[in-house]
Design an enzyme around this catalytic site. Structure first.
Site, PDB file in Angstrom:
ATOM      1  N   ASN A 258      40.054  37.228  40.741  1.00 37.55           N
ATOM      2  CA  ASN A 258      41.286  36.526  40.202  1.00 37.55           C
ATOM      3  C   ASN A 258      40.918  35.122  39.938  1.00 37.55           C
ATOM      4  O   ASN A 258      40.288  34.204  40.634  1.00 37.55           O
ATOM      5  CB  ASN A 258      42.164  36.358  41.425  1.00 37.55           C
TER       6      ASN A 258
ATOM      7  N   MET B 226      46.914  34.930  38.033  1.00 37.00           N
ATOM      8  CA  MET B 226      47.365  34.851  39.275  1.00 37.00           C
ATOM      9  C   MET B 226      47.381  36.442  39.931  1.00 37.00           C
ATOM     10  O   MET B 226      48.266  36.781  40.423  1.00 37.00           O
ATOM     11  CB  MET B 226      48.804  34.159  39.444  1.00 37.00           C
ATOM     12  N   CYS B 227      46.321  37.111  39.794  1.00 31.01           N
ATOM     13  CA  CYS B 227      46.300  38.378  40.096  1.00 31.01           C
ATOM     14  C   CYS B 227      46.335  38.555  41.796  1.00 31.01           C
ATOM     15  O   CYS B 227      45.961  37.647  42.552  1.00 31.01           O
ATOM     16  CB  CYS B 227      45.050  39.251  39.702  1.00 31.01           C
ATOM     17  N   GLY B 228      46.717  39.745  42.220  1.00 24.30           N
ATOM     18  CA  GLY B 228      46.590  40.031  43.710  1.00 24.30           C
ATOM     19  C   GLY B 228      45.603  41.017  44.050  1.00 24.30           C
ATOM     20  O   GLY B 228      45.381  41.927  43.387  1.00 24.30           O
TER      21      GLY B 228
END
Length: 378
Positions: free
Chosen positions: A74, A1-3
């Site tokens: 992501n 769940m990267c931004g």
């Protein structure tokens, strides 16, 4: 769940990411953050990556810069032969380096990818921006029209003077930065009427014209290897429920199907568990890299139903026995909660979770199961 965030602005404007936007991106990727600005002649591109470390022996910072490209990612990639010591981001960056920024090579690489993901690739040599979501749209990628250009990002903060929508998960988009009025789409598969309308909506919102070129046609979309075609009603009916169950699972077709599903599900869970980062958040913050982390590094959303309980039971086979497994159960406040003497969280999902976790403790007594009770008020 990267931004992740990529903003393209013209030369007459500067881009400054707001504090609020930085905050919500960091919430998605709290472990390491980085950003960079590229001047491409007609304007500037701003890249930001906020990473949630879930795979590999060490955290992979984003954006990734390799040879002539910059990469933001992501998601999760399935069915690769990559070693457990590296993350999907690192593995993809290596594959992109092999593509040498040739579009046909990039399309061939994307054709192999299975799993929920979104990505942004910038070709510095030819000043081309590529971006996509997986064919099922499982990972979010928002596209926004801003007064001085456009941007792609995992999650957005509401601000005036911009138009936001989810990028339609139709394939690989390509923009040449010397002409922001024209976009090319290589679709995952041939577009139907609904997908064509999504393209029209995107063009209207962002202010460019999309041209559809050759489809990517991944094999995993077109060729379904698993086909089970049998009818339960063809098997002999037995009045006793226990006899009916035993009779069904004794059928060769059903027994083979169950075996295949068990193997596939077990392998999927094994890959996820084995690729988990070796340190929990606490040990990472304290930089205890030289010490073995015995804290929980695997959490399962746990309603107490049969599906999540099976996942927990299978995960037990691959998590070291001296590490706990956390089970996250969410309960919404009972509507009967007006009376303070009543149990506000005595709701079905909480009740079933307590029953199921006790069963897991009986089946796997050597494991420490941590049930995390999350209470949500209206």
């Amino acid at each position: 769940m990267c931004g992740i965030l990529c903003s393209v602005v013209d030369n007459d404007h500067s881009f400054n990411i707001s504090t609020a936007q930085k905050g919500i991106l960091k919430n998605r990727g709290p472990d390491v953050q980085d950003e960079m600005v590229i001047d491409y002649g007609f304007g500037k591109i701003f890249f930001a990556g906020c990473v949630l470390w879930q795979q590999g022996e060490s955290v992979q910072k984003q954006p990734v810069v390799e040879d002539d490209f910059i990469f933001l990612f992501n998601g999760d990639i399935y069915n690769t032969s990559k070693p457990e010591s590296i993350s999907d981001t690192t593995w993809l960056a290596e594959r992109l380096a092999e593509c040498r920024c040739e579009e046909q090579n990039i399309l061939k690489m994307l054709k192999r990818l299975e799993g929920p993901h979104c990505l942004v690739i910038y070709d510095k040599r030819d000043q081309i921006l590529y971006f996509s979501r997986d064919a099922l749209g499982r990972n979010s990628l928002i596209i926004e029209r801003i007064p001085n250009g456009f941007q792609l990002l995992s999650t957005s903060h509401f601000e005036n003077e911009k138009i936001s929508l989810e990028l339609p998960p139709l394939g690989l988009y390509r923009i040449k930065l010397n002409d922001l009025t024209s976009c090319v789409l290589h679709p995952w598969q041939h577009l139907n009427n609904y997908a064509t309308q999504l393209v029209r909506n995107l063009d209207l919102a962002i202010g460019w014209k999309t041209t559809v070129e050759s489809p990517i046609l991944p094999d995993w979309i077109l060729n379904c290897k698993l086909q089970f075609s049998y009818n339960f009603y063809h098997f002999p009916y037995v009045k006793n429920n226990e006899d009916l169950y035993k009779n069904l699972i004794a059928q060769s077709e059903i027994k083979e199907t169950l075996s295949i599903i068990h193997t596939l599900l077990s392998d999927s869970i094994k890959n996820r568990v084995k690729n988990t980062a070796p340190l929990c958040r606490l040990c990472l913050q304290q930089l205890n890299i030289s010490l073995a982390c015995r804290h929980a590094k695997l959490c399962i959303l746990f309603s107490g139903g049969i599906d999540c309980t099976i996942l927990a039971l299978l995960a037990n086979q691959y998590v070291p026995v001296n590490e706990p497994i956390e089970l996250i159960n969410v309960a919404f406040e009972s509507v009967k909660g007006q009376n303070i003497s009543e149990k506000l969280w005595d709701v079905p999902d909480r009740i079933t979770s307590l029953v199921s976790v006790n069963e897991l403790k009986q089946l796997c007594p050597e494991r420490r199961w941590n049930l995390l009770e999350v209470n949500i008020r209206f």
